[in-house]
Write a protein that holds these residues in place. Sequence first.
Motif, PDB file in Angstrom:
ATOM      1  N   UNK A   1      14.879 -12.469  34.263  1.00 45.45           N
ATOM      2  CA  UNK A   1      14.354 -11.152  33.912  1.00 45.45           C
ATOM      3  C   UNK A   1      14.235 -10.911  32.419  1.00 45.45           C
ATOM      4  N   UNK A   2      14.809 -11.796  31.585  1.00 43.36           N
ATOM      5  CA  UNK A   2      14.713 -11.630  30.137  1.00 43.36           C
ATOM      6  C   UNK A   2      13.406 -12.221  29.619  1.00 43.36           C
ATOM      7  N   UNK A   3      12.932 -11.683  28.520  1.00 41.47           N
ATOM      8  CA  UNK A   3      11.748 -12.234  27.872  1.00 41.47           C
ATOM      9  C   UNK A   3      12.136 -13.494  27.116  1.00 41.47           C
ATOM     10  N   UNK A   4      11.385 -14.577  27.348  1.00 44.34           N
ATOM     11  CA  UNK A   4      11.616 -15.822  26.614  1.00 44.34           C
ATOM     12  C   UNK A   4      10.843 -15.742  25.305  1.00 44.34           C
ATOM     13  N   UNK A   5      11.417 -15.027  24.337  1.00 43.74           N
ATOM     14  CA  UNK A   5      10.709 -14.698  23.108  1.00 43.74           C
ATOM     15  C   UNK A   5      10.562 -15.916  22.202  1.00 43.74           C
ATOM     16  N   UNK A   6       9.322 -16.283  21.872  1.00 42.76           N
ATOM     17  CA  UNK A   6       9.062 -17.486  21.088  1.00 42.76           C
ATOM     18  C   UNK A   6       9.629 -17.387  19.671  1.00 42.76           C
ATOM     19  N   UNK A   7       9.509 -16.225  19.050  1.00 42.95           N
ATOM     20  CA  UNK A   7      10.000 -16.070  17.684  1.00 42.95           C
ATOM     21  C   UNK A   7      11.519 -16.181  17.628  1.00 42.95           C
ATOM     22  N   UNK A   8      12.189 -15.528  18.547  1.00 42.37           N
ATOM     23  CA  UNK A   8      13.655 -15.616  18.599  1.00 42.37           C
ATOM     24  C   UNK A   8      14.090 -17.064  18.823  1.00 42.37           C
ATOM     25  N   UNK A   9      13.398 -17.768  19.722  1.00 42.42           N
ATOM     26  CA  UNK A   9      13.756 -19.161  20.003  1.00 42.42           C
ATOM     27  C   UNK A   9      13.484 -20.071  18.811  1.00 42.42           C
ATOM     28  N   UNK A  10      12.397 -19.797  18.071  1.00 37.86           N
ATOM     29  CA  UNK A  10      12.096 -20.596  16.886  1.00 37.86           C
ATOM     30  C   UNK A  10      13.190 -20.415  15.831  1.00 37.86           C
TER      31      UNK A  10
END
Length: 293
Positions: free
Chosen positions: A107-116
Amino acid sequence: MTDVATELLIVGGESDPNTQRIVDQAHLRGKDYVFWDTDRPDARQIAWDFQSPVIDLGGDSIRPQSVFLRYNVFQGDPAQNHAAFDAVESFALAWPEIRLLNRAVAGDSNNKSRNLRRAKDCGFRIPESLVLGDLSPLATVPDPHQRIIKPLAGGDHTLVIGEMDRTPERLAALVPQFVQEKLAGENLRVFSIGGELFAFHLSTTAIDYRTDQNVQVFAMEVPGDVIDSELTERIGQLVGTIGFDYCALDFRCQHDFETPVFLEINSFPMFVAFDDAAENRLADAMLRVLTGP
């Protein structure tokens, strides 16, 4: 009505080769499973309550120990697919004893910026990256054939700036984008499943291998010459930080296979082409996470 206990409930569309691969492999491995096909016309006939970990699927009441759940992007009515996915996911999350891939982040957003940013903190090299909301500067960006764009959110394809339509009308229509350096080396994908790593070389000349109908996939050793012990340690750190037990990390090397550069991490990727190259070891690994050896 008497409920039926089962080791594994598989929910997804028969038309989705990824879901069908899990069904096939569960059958071959002798797993006790029930398959709820979201392509069927009565796929929304799902109900459950908070009295016991039992879910009604059509006319059957199922008590699963684990759930494999995949939204079908291939065929069927999107509203029906969403309804079935949401109803089953909410059931599995309501009962913590039910094993579910990526339960910790469901249910969480797989945020690309946070992951980068997380990848950089874990010691990965990441591309030179700029985020633009207004894409008009792309009309005059220096070295446009050495820069790529990809969307800040979503899965649209990567584009080389020098090869795209950069008219004001086209640029104004674009959603916010990453602007990154174009890397010239080979494509690598590493799956992490329950902490076990599986690496693949994607042989292609396309900037985005998903656009290449002739892309070839080759399994690689882990650890090996490219995915060494230092890189595997960083992968484990990043995956653990996010909370994934099933994901894939994409890398692009700088020169042939030298210096893998982290691009992004995908939370529930398609896997069949890679599973073919790995002789079903990906599907088997997912089944181990869900049902044990």
